[in-house]
Scaffold this motif. Structure first.
Motif, mmCIF file in Angstrom:
data_model
loop_
_atom_site.group_PDB
_atom_site.id
_atom_site.type_symbol
_atom_site.label_atom_id
_atom_site.label_comp_id
_atom_site.label_asym_id
_atom_site.label_seq_id
_atom_site.Cartn_x
_atom_site.Cartn_y
_atom_site.Cartn_z
ATOM 1 N N UNK A 128 0.816 -1.234 0.000
ATOM 2 C CA UNK A 128 0.000 0.000 0.000
ATOM 3 C C UNK A 128 0.838 1.268 0.000
ATOM 4 N N UNK A 129 2.047 1.217 0.583
ATOM 5 C CA UNK A 129 2.895 2.403 0.609
ATOM 6 C C UNK A 129 3.365 2.778 -0.794
ATOM 7 N N UNK A 160 -4.601 -0.315 0.449
ATOM 8 C CA UNK A 160 -4.196 0.610 -0.617
ATOM 9 C C UNK A 160 -5.328 1.568 -0.953
ATOM 10 N N UNK A 161 -6.534 1.021 -1.050
ATOM 11 C CA UNK A 161 -7.698 1.836 -1.365
ATOM 12 C C UNK A 161 -7.989 2.825 -0.243
ATOM 13 N N UNK A 162 -7.924 2.351 0.992
ATOM 14 C CA UNK A 162 -8.209 3.212 2.140
ATOM 15 C C UNK A 162 -7.192 4.342 2.268
ATOM 16 N N UNK A 163 -5.915 4.021 2.111
ATOM 17 C CA UNK A 163 -4.879 5.052 2.220
ATOM 18 C C UNK A 163 -5.030 6.093 1.113
ATOM 19 N N UNK A 196 -5.834 10.054 1.781
ATOM 20 C CA UNK A 196 -4.912 11.045 1.224
ATOM 21 C C UNK A 196 -5.657 12.080 0.400
ATOM 22 N N UNK A 197 -6.614 11.633 -0.401
ATOM 23 C CA UNK A 197 -7.410 12.572 -1.192
ATOM 24 C C UNK A 197 -8.210 13.512 -0.293
ATOM 25 N N UNK A 198 -8.743 12.989 0.790
ATOM 26 C CA UNK A 198 -9.519 13.826 1.706
ATOM 27 C C UNK A 198 -8.655 14.921 2.336
ATOM 28 N N UNK A 248 -0.296 10.153 6.069
ATOM 29 C CA UNK A 248 -1.042 8.892 6.038
ATOM 30 C C UNK A 248 -0.089 7.708 6.027
ATOM 31 N N UNK A 249 1.002 7.804 5.290
ATOM 32 C CA UNK A 249 1.977 6.723 5.245
ATOM 33 C C UNK A 249 2.622 6.478 6.593
#
Length: 264
Positions: free
Chosen positions: A121-122, A190-193, A197-199, A213-214
């Motif tokens: 996800x990173x 991956x989807x959640x992060x 990040x977009x928010x 977030x990372x």
């Protein structure tokens, strides 16, 4: 050879590239020998206009392999051009991500699968961080002054980065055998992060939002281990993605407010 002349309609069709063979061949042969028809053709196609079209053709950028692939699968050419300007969709970037994933998967197979599940996800998050913003997007200055909505562009690029990384991660899971469906637990994180990040991007910018977030994700995986990839953890992540996606859709207008100040 010059006892007849090309009709006006045929000359107009020839000037507009609408004349097909064999009439095209006979017209070109006649124009080579007939100064009168060449003069009439010049009146239909001004020299300045011809040079302008030639300059445009010479200056037009040549599509890169990724852009041609996107167009081949049905993506509109203008959208493909916007997507391929994303650093995370360049072949060199994708190749480096693929190598990193394979090496991480090999390390995880020998040590602990959480290494791969936490790292995958990173890599997606890094791709999202460089998808839009000054200093990383070569078309950023043009984009913020164009009628393209910042949220639409950012969402398109994030979807493209997610899709590319999902394919690479899916291939890399072949190097971590013996864990069943658990090894596919990287997808929902991956989807959640990405959504989180977009928010945060309208306030912090994509880069700093991804860093924050990372860092939280690394701390969570270090503390919880395999818990986020268990059944309960995956269900929780699915619910979080659903709620956050609705919130993101409602906040879309924030991405178009002073983009030159906010998305940096």
């Amino acid at each position: 050879m010059t006892s007849w002349h090309v009709p006006d309609d045929d000359l107009r069709a020839y000037a507009g590239s609408g004349l097909g063979p064999p009439l095209l061949w006979s017209t070109e042969t006649h124009l080579f020998a007939c100064a009168s028809c060449r003069a009439r053709l010049a009146s239909l196609v001004p020299v300045d206009s011809g040079w302008a079209r030639l300059d445009a053709a010479l200056d037009a950028p040549r599509p890169r392999p990724v852009e041609r692939l996107l167009v081949a699968v049905g993506v509109p050419d203008h959208t493909a051009r916007l997507l391929t300007a994303t650093p995370a969709l360049r072949l060199s970037w994708l190749a480096s991500v693929a190598v990193t994933l394979v090496l991480t998967a090999l390390l995880a197979s020998a040590v602990n699968p959480v290494v791969f599940l936490g790292a995958a996800p990173l890599l997606t998050l890094i791709g999202v961080a460089v998808s839009f913003g000054p200093g990383v997007d070569p078309t950023y200055e043009i984009t913020v002054t164009s009628p393209v909505h910042a949220f639409r562009l950012l969402l398109l690029r994030c979807v493209a980065v997610l899709s590319a990384n999902t394919l690479l991660c899916a291939a890399a899971t072949l190097f971590v055998p013996g864990h069943g469906l658990t090894i596919a637990g990287w997808f929902l994180p991956s989807l959640a992060l990405t959504v989180v990040t977009l928010l945060l991007s309208p306030r912090l910018g994509p880069a700093w939002a991804a860093v924050l977030v990372g860092a939280v994700w690394v701390l969570a995986v270090t503390w919880a281990g395999m818990l986020p990839f268990s059944t309960a953890g995956q269900l929780s992540l699915f619910a979080a993605v659903a709620v956050l996606s609705v919130l993101l859709a409602r906040r879309a207008a924030l991405f178009d407010v002073l983009p030159t100040r906010r998305l940096r």
